[in-house]
Design an enzyme around this catalytic site. Structure first.
Site, mmCIF file in Angstrom:
data_model
loop_
_atom_site.group_PDB
_atom_site.id
_atom_site.type_symbol
_atom_site.label_atom_id
_atom_site.label_comp_id
_atom_site.label_asym_id
_atom_site.label_seq_id
_atom_site.Cartn_x
_atom_site.Cartn_y
_atom_site.Cartn_z
ATOM 1 C CB CYS A 36 27.213 -9.024 27.036
ATOM 2 S SG CYS A 36 25.630 -8.680 26.256
ATOM 3 C CG HIS A 83 29.148 -14.766 27.006
ATOM 4 N ND1 HIS A 83 28.946 -13.769 27.938
ATOM 5 C CD2 HIS A 83 28.500 -14.365 25.878
ATOM 6 C CE1 HIS A 83 28.220 -12.799 27.398
ATOM 7 N NE2 HIS A 83 27.938 -13.133 26.151
ATOM 8 C CD GLU A 86 31.485 -19.441 26.050
ATOM 9 O OE1 GLU A 86 32.150 -19.122 27.052
ATOM 10 O OE2 GLU A 86 30.257 -19.224 25.959
ATOM 11 C CE LYS A 134 25.432 -14.308 30.033
ATOM 12 N NZ LYS A 134 26.801 -14.727 30.355
ATOM 13 C CG HIS A 186 22.743 -12.112 28.693
ATOM 14 N ND1 HIS A 186 23.737 -11.525 29.447
ATOM 15 C CD2 HIS A 186 23.183 -12.051 27.399
ATOM 16 C CE1 HIS A 186 24.715 -11.133 28.653
ATOM 17 N NE2 HIS A 186 24.394 -11.446 27.414
ATOM 18 C CG PHE A 239 25.478 -7.254 20.785
ATOM 19 C CD1 PHE A 239 25.562 -8.624 20.651
ATOM 20 C CD2 PHE A 239 24.210 -6.688 20.899
ATOM 21 C CE1 PHE A 239 24.433 -9.427 20.616
ATOM 22 C CE2 PHE A 239 23.066 -7.469 20.867
ATOM 23 C CZ PHE A 239 23.176 -8.833 20.724
#
Length: 417
Positions: free
Chosen positions: A166, A306, A317, A339, A344, A403
């Site tokens: 991502c 994010h 975050e 998002k 996403h 990831f």
């Protein structure tokens, strides 16, 4: 003042997202809080635990690409070419056929041509090797998004692709900026593209418990930082930026939308999917990006987070922001996760969000985080809940965390001569 050949400005943005086609259509939908999330239509998801996604609607590939070339391209490649063309047009370059040796392409994707892989595998099992198309390989390999864009517009400079889950397109934009700063190119087409809404990917992400199962309320399923968040909503699309040296932009009469002044990449080195406690890798990434820009934390006005709508990502975050900025300043920052409306977009997320961050600076408007309805004591900052805010933005961060512990942060500033 730094050498104009080393300053990097954004002169165009091209977007293909579940909210629409093009920069303005996306920006207007985003600021109106519209959702691109609905029931899955790409395949029959009746028996799946997750039956919602964020699909690009009404995409007419022939508007952007010659019909005879479409058979060479999986959907993610088509998105990349379309978004690149729109970005070039926004920059004032029209539909170029020969950008030349000083123009390059760096486009990332987290997954690439999975739809083509699934289709071809079925054909192979049903009819044997003669049913496999000679275009199978070039339709699905990840670097062919950059390759097709380079061929479409005659960009003969550096070419590459990033595959960091991502964070792919944020890494692409940051690495493209570096190529211009060190003199390897004067212009880069940079960002990401993804079109991986398939039975296999949805089943896989669902098996990981990564996806929201709010099937009865698709538009409310992506709810970053909300206490009732239960996972992200998989999406598709592309986000492309045109980066130019300031010297080239001035020579060509292109108007900068913003300047990219900082970039950093860090690794969590912790877990295959989970961020480390308190988002330590994310904190370092933001800190290094701000330092790279020559600024300090007091200069940051806005963070495009994010913000995936997953329990751990949003919490860590938030903690990373608090640890870096301190509690008092963190609470004064404007933050949002786009998002909440786009879903996403995996490897394309950073490119789209970078584009939104550039527009936020240009317009003096902060996009909302939709569906923030139930405050979470662990996510207690100002996420611009449910409606946009008006605020002059001098400097903004765009965060992407993937990831494997791959982190990327970009710093954008309003352009001044």
């Amino acid at each position: 003042m730094p050498d104009a050949s080393r300053r990097v400005v954004v002169t165009g943005v091209g977007l293909v997202t579940p909210l629409g086609m093009g920069l303005r259509a996306n920006w207007n939908a985003l600021m109106e809080g519209k959702s691109g999330i609905a029931e899955i239509s790409h395949f029959d998801a009746t028996d799946f635990p997750v039956r919602i996604d964020a699909e690009v609607k009404e995409f007419d590939a022939e508007t952007f690409i010659e019909k005879k070339l479409l058979k060479q391209m999986d959907r993610f490649i088509q998105f990349a070419v379309a978004a690149s063309l729109m970005a070039l047009e926004e920059a004032g370059l029209g539909r170029p056929s020969e950008l030349g040796e000083r123009a390059g392409v760096l486009i990332g994707s987290g997954i690439g041509g999975l739809p083509e892989i699934e289709r071809t595998h079925k054909a192979l099992l049903a009819g044997g090797p003669r049913k496999v198309s000679p275009f199978f390989i070039p339709r699905q390999i990840v670097n062919l998004a950059a390759g097709q864009v380079a061929m479409a517009f005659g960009a003969k400079g550096p070419i590459n692709c990033t595959v960091t889950a991502c964070s792919s397109s944020s890494h692409a934009i940051g690495d493209a900026c570096r190529l211009i700063q060190r003199g390897d190119a004067d212009m880069m087409i940079a960002g990401g593209s993804e079109a991986a809404i398939t039975p296999l990917s949805v089943a896989g992400f669902a098996a990981m418990k990564a996806l929201s199962r709010r099937n009865h309320e698709p538009e409310k399923a992506s709810r970053p930082f909300d206490k009732e968040r239960d996972g992200f909503v998989i999406g598709e699309g592309a986000g492309i930026l045109i980066l130019e040296s300031l010297a080239l932009a001035q020579k060509q009469g292109h108007t900068p939308l913003a300047e990219i002044t900082g970039y950093a990449s860090t690794s969590d080195a912790y877990h295959i999917t989970s961020p480390p406690p308190r988002g330590e890798g994310a904190r370092r990434c933001m800190q290094l990006a701000i330092a790279d820009s020559g600024l300090d934390t007091t200069s940051i006005d806005y963070i495009n987070a994010h913000g995936t709508s997953t329990p751990l990502n949003d919490r860590y975050e938030t903690e990373a922001i608090k640890d870096l900025f301190g509690e008092e300043q963190a609470r004064q920052l404007k933050i949002s996760s786009t998002k909440s409306t786009t879903g996403h977009l995996l490897g394309a997320a950073g490119g789209i969000e970078a584009g939104f961050t550039v527009l936020a600076i240009k317009e003096g408007k902060i996009p909302p985080t939709m569906n923030y309805e139930h405050p979470d004591p662990e996510c207690d900052l100002d996420y611009t809940p449910n409606k946009p805010a008006t605020q002059k933005i001098r400097t903004a961060l765009s965060n992407s965390f993937g990831f494997g512990g791959a982190n990327a942060t970009l710093v954008f500033q309003s352009f001044t001569d």
